[in-house]
Design a protein around this motif. Structure first.
Motif, PDB file in Angstrom:
ATOM      1  N   ASN A  60       9.611   5.329   0.834  1.00 11.37           N
ATOM      2  CA  ASN A  60       9.114   6.078   1.993  1.00 11.37           C
ATOM      3  C   ASN A  60       7.657   5.737   2.272  1.00 11.37           C
ATOM      4  O   ASN A  60       7.244   5.561   3.427  1.00 11.37           O
ATOM      5  CB  ASN A  60       9.241   7.589   1.747  1.00 11.37           C
ATOM      6  N   TYR A  61       6.882   5.665   1.208  1.00 14.47           N
ATOM      7  CA  TYR A  61       5.450   5.365   1.318  1.00 14.47           C
ATOM      8  C   TYR A  61       5.235   4.043   2.038  1.00 14.47           C
ATOM      9  O   TYR A  61       4.449   3.948   2.987  1.00 14.47           O
ATOM     10  CB  TYR A  61       4.858   5.330  -0.088  1.00 14.47           C
ATOM     11  N   MET A  62       5.944   3.004   1.606  1.00 10.55           N
ATOM     12  CA  MET A  62       5.681   1.674   2.153  1.00 10.55           C
ATOM     13  C   MET A  62       6.342   1.465   3.519  1.00 10.55           C
ATOM     14  O   MET A  62       5.905   0.613   4.293  1.00 10.55           O
ATOM     15  CB  MET A  62       6.146   0.602   1.172  1.00 10.55           C
ATOM     16  N   GLU A  63       7.373   2.225   3.817  1.00 12.90           N
ATOM     17  CA  GLU A  63       8.049   2.066   5.109  1.00 12.90           C
ATOM     18  C   GLU A  63       7.266   2.671   6.267  1.00 12.90           C
ATOM     19  O   GLU A  63       7.454   2.264   7.418  1.00 12.90           O
ATOM     20  CB  GLU A  63       9.432   2.713   5.059  1.00 12.90           C
ATOM     21  N   HIS A  64       6.401   3.649   5.981  1.00 11.83           N
ATOM     22  CA  HIS A  64       5.741   4.379   7.083  1.00 11.83           C
ATOM     23  C   HIS A  64       4.249   4.556   6.888  1.00 11.83           C
ATOM     24  O   HIS A  64       3.609   5.264   7.672  1.00 11.83           O
ATOM     25  CB  HIS A  64       6.400   5.752   7.254  1.00 11.83           C
ATOM     26  N   TYR A  65       3.690   3.929   5.861  1.00  8.82           N
ATOM     27  CA  TYR A  65       2.282   4.120   5.543  1.00  8.82           C
ATOM     28  C   TYR A  65       1.382   3.882   6.762  1.00  8.82           C
ATOM     29  O   TYR A  65       1.447   2.839   7.408  1.00  8.82           O
ATOM     30  CB  TYR A  65       1.856   3.166   4.423  1.00  8.82           C
ATOM     31  N   GLY A  66       0.552   4.868   7.053  1.00  5.68           N
ATOM     32  CA  GLY A  66      -0.478   4.720   8.070  1.00  5.68           C
ATOM     33  C   GLY A  66      -0.017   4.793   9.510  1.00  5.68           C
ATOM     34  O   GLY A  66      -0.836   4.711  10.430  1.00  5.68           O
ATOM     35  N   MET A  67       1.280   4.953   9.750  1.00  4.41           N
ATOM     36  CA  MET A  67       1.771   5.016  11.124  1.00  4.41           C
ATOM     37  C   MET A  67       1.374   6.344  11.781  1.00  4.41           C
ATOM     38  O   MET A  67       1.291   7.381  11.113  1.00  4.41           O
ATOM     39  CB  MET A  67       3.293   4.876  11.150  1.00  4.41           C
TER      40      MET A  67
ATOM     41  N   VAL B 220      -2.711  -2.420   8.927  1.00  2.00           N
ATOM     42  CA  VAL B 220      -2.790  -1.154   9.659  1.00  2.00           C
ATOM     43  C   VAL B 220      -3.739  -1.292  10.854  1.00  2.00           C
ATOM     44  O   VAL B 220      -3.439  -0.821  11.962  1.00  2.00           O
ATOM     45  CB  VAL B 220      -3.239  -0.018   8.719  1.00  2.00           C
ATOM     46  N   LEU B 221      -4.891  -1.926  10.636  1.00  2.00           N
ATOM     47  CA  LEU B 221      -5.829  -2.120  11.741  1.00  2.00           C
ATOM     48  C   LEU B 221      -5.242  -3.033  12.815  1.00  2.00           C
ATOM     49  O   LEU B 221      -5.496  -2.834  14.009  1.00  2.00           O
ATOM     50  CB  LEU B 221      -7.142  -2.690  11.200  1.00  2.00           C
ATOM     51  N   ALA B 222      -4.457  -4.031  12.404  1.00  3.29           N
ATOM     52  CA  ALA B 222      -3.779  -4.886  13.385  1.00  3.29           C
ATOM     53  C   ALA B 222      -2.744  -4.088  14.172  1.00  3.29           C
ATOM     54  O   ALA B 222      -2.543  -4.332  15.374  1.00  3.29           O
ATOM     55  CB  ALA B 222      -3.121  -6.072  12.671  1.00  3.29           C
ATOM     56  N   TRP B 223      -2.081  -3.126  13.487  1.00  4.30           N
ATOM     57  CA  TRP B 223      -1.130  -2.263  14.202  1.00  4.30           C
ATOM     58  C   TRP B 223      -1.858  -1.473  15.281  1.00  4.30           C
ATOM     59  O   TRP B 223      -1.371  -1.351  16.413  1.00  4.30           O
ATOM     60  CB  TRP B 223      -0.446  -1.311  13.216  1.00  4.30           C
ATOM     61  N   ASP B 224      -3.035  -0.935  14.944  1.00  2.00           N
ATOM     62  CA  ASP B 224      -3.814  -0.182  15.930  1.00  2.00           C
ATOM     63  C   ASP B 224      -4.114  -1.043  17.155  1.00  2.00           C
ATOM     64  O   ASP B 224      -4.028  -0.576  18.299  1.00  2.00           O
ATOM     65  CB  ASP B 224      -5.144   0.279  15.322  1.00  2.00           C
ATOM     66  N   ALA B 225      -4.456  -2.300  16.910  1.00  2.65           N
ATOM     67  CA  ALA B 225      -4.891  -3.173  17.993  1.00  2.65           C
ATOM     68  C   ALA B 225      -3.738  -3.709  18.831  1.00  2.65           C
ATOM     69  O   ALA B 225      -3.868  -3.860  20.053  1.00  2.65           O
ATOM     70  CB  ALA B 225      -5.705  -4.342  17.420  1.00  2.65           C
TER      71      ALA B 225
END
Length: 393
Positions: A269-276, A355-360
């Protein structure tokens, strides 16, 4: 259709049988079996590449029966593990198998060193997570199929987690990638803390969901209709069976294996959704889950890897999930990513840029605002700096 497309999903059966044989052989063979399975996933995912095919299956019933076979397989693996740490020979199992195999399995078991019993614990918990929880994840989404639901709940009972069939389907899929979802780890959280927090909050969420369901039906909260209580009773029956096999020490060994299997679920669960991040009022999109198309993980884990499509359309059976190669991608295959997640400094070093790339590149404007706030709270310098730069910009 090429029979390989059916046979590839039976790969997990072979892995489960290898685990059982390793446990029964005892001694160094148990540790060798654990290492062989780890190497199969780590090396296999590294060299076998991605599987982005989505074939059409004319006989999906074959794949459903194959899922059901996970229950007797897991029962056999766990029995083998309990026998391997038992002082006696329950059901005369070891003597009978020794006669058939020509190997004195009881003597090999009794000579097994403590380090190999640790391997037995790690291997059994891994199988409870893979053969049990992953298969149950698929089956308990089939809420219209009573047989699949029953088998799925018994598979979850091996990890003391039958509430997963409630919270995951009716809670997690609704609130994924929001602060209201126990399974979604916020940025900066340690995986070991997440295992504890997600377990406690997940159980509370399942209880509240079940309480509301029973209230709508006018049924008693503390009665047989309560699926949470029934599920815990199923797990207690398994503990009692372990006690019957070899006494309290064997029961404690089973509990340790079950808890390790449960911890593996929460690490996943941690790795599937971390930081989303997501506004809970908006639809779940493929971009709200970390995805992976690694071939070995996909074939032996019923396309659990294709998590982005699964969360966008939770009712789609595993064989029909699409790969979404443009979705946010995990570090690697599932077991590889699990091992990285268990080393927090390495995890944050590799995941912070993702995670930062996801934001961008994936977040919409509202989600960028949510992400900036999450970055400020994360305690990770690179994220906090990014949030500060965004505020100044």
């Amino acid at each position: 259709m090429n029979a390989l497309h059916y046979l590839k999903y039976f790969l997990f059966q072979g892995i489960g049988l290898l685990a059982a044989l390793s446990l029964l052989a005892g001694g160094i063979w148990t540790s060798a079996g654990l290492l062989a399975i780890l190497a199969f996933y780590l090396v296999g995912d590294a060299i076998a590449g991605d599987d982005t095919s989505t074939p059409h299956f004319k006989h999906p019933g074959i794949l459903t029966v194959q899922l059901w076979l996970a229950l007797p397989l897991l029962g056999f693996i766990v029995f083998a593990a309990l026998w391997s740490v038992s002082a006696g020979d329950p059901l005369g199992f070891g003597a009978a198998l020794s006669r058939l195999s020509g190997r004195d399995l009881i003597a090999a078991r009794d000579a097994t060193a403590g380090i190999h019993h640790v391997s037995a614990w790690l291997l059994t918990g891994l199988m409870i997570g893979m053969i049990g929880t992953i298969t149950a994840h698929e089956l308990t989404h089939r809420t219209w199929d009573r047989v699949s639901m029953l088998i799925g709940r018994w598979l979850l009972a091996f990890s003391f987690d039958t509430v997963f069939a409630i919270e995951h389907v009716y809670g997690h899929h609704r609130y994924v990638s929001t602060t209201e979802d126990p399974a979604t780890a916020p940025r900066g959280r340690n995986v070991y803390w997440h295992v504890l927090v997600s377990t406690l909050k997940g159980n509370l969420s399942a209880w509240h969901i079940e309480r509301r369901r029973l209230a709508r039906k006018g049924q008693s909260l503390f009665g047989w209709h309560n699926a949470v209580l029934r599920g815990h009773a199923m797990s207690l029956l398994l503990v009692a069976a372990a006690w019957g096999i070899g006494g309290w020490r064997v029961a404690l060994f089973f509990i340790a294996c079950a808890l390790w299997g449960k911890a593996l679920l929460e690490i996943v669960n941690y790795m599937e959704h971390y930081g989303m991040v997501r506004n809970p009022a908006t639809p779940v999109q493929p971009r709200h889950s970390w995805n992976s198309n690694r071939r070995i993980s996909s074939w032996s884990m019923f396309n659990l890897t294709r998590h982005s499509h699964h969360h966008a359309q939770g009712e789609v059976p595993y064989q029909d999930l699409r790969p979404f190669p443009d979705a946010p991608m995990m570090i690697g295959g599932y077991l590889t990513t699990i091992m990285v997640a268990m080393i927090p400094p390495l995890w944050h070093k590799l995941m912070t840029p993702k995670v930062l790339a996801w934001d961008a590149h994936f977040a919409n404007e509202e989600e960028r605002q949510l992400a900036a706030e999450a970055n400020r709270r994360s305690g990770i310098a690179a994220m906090a700096e990014n949030a500060h730069a965004r505020r100044l910009g």
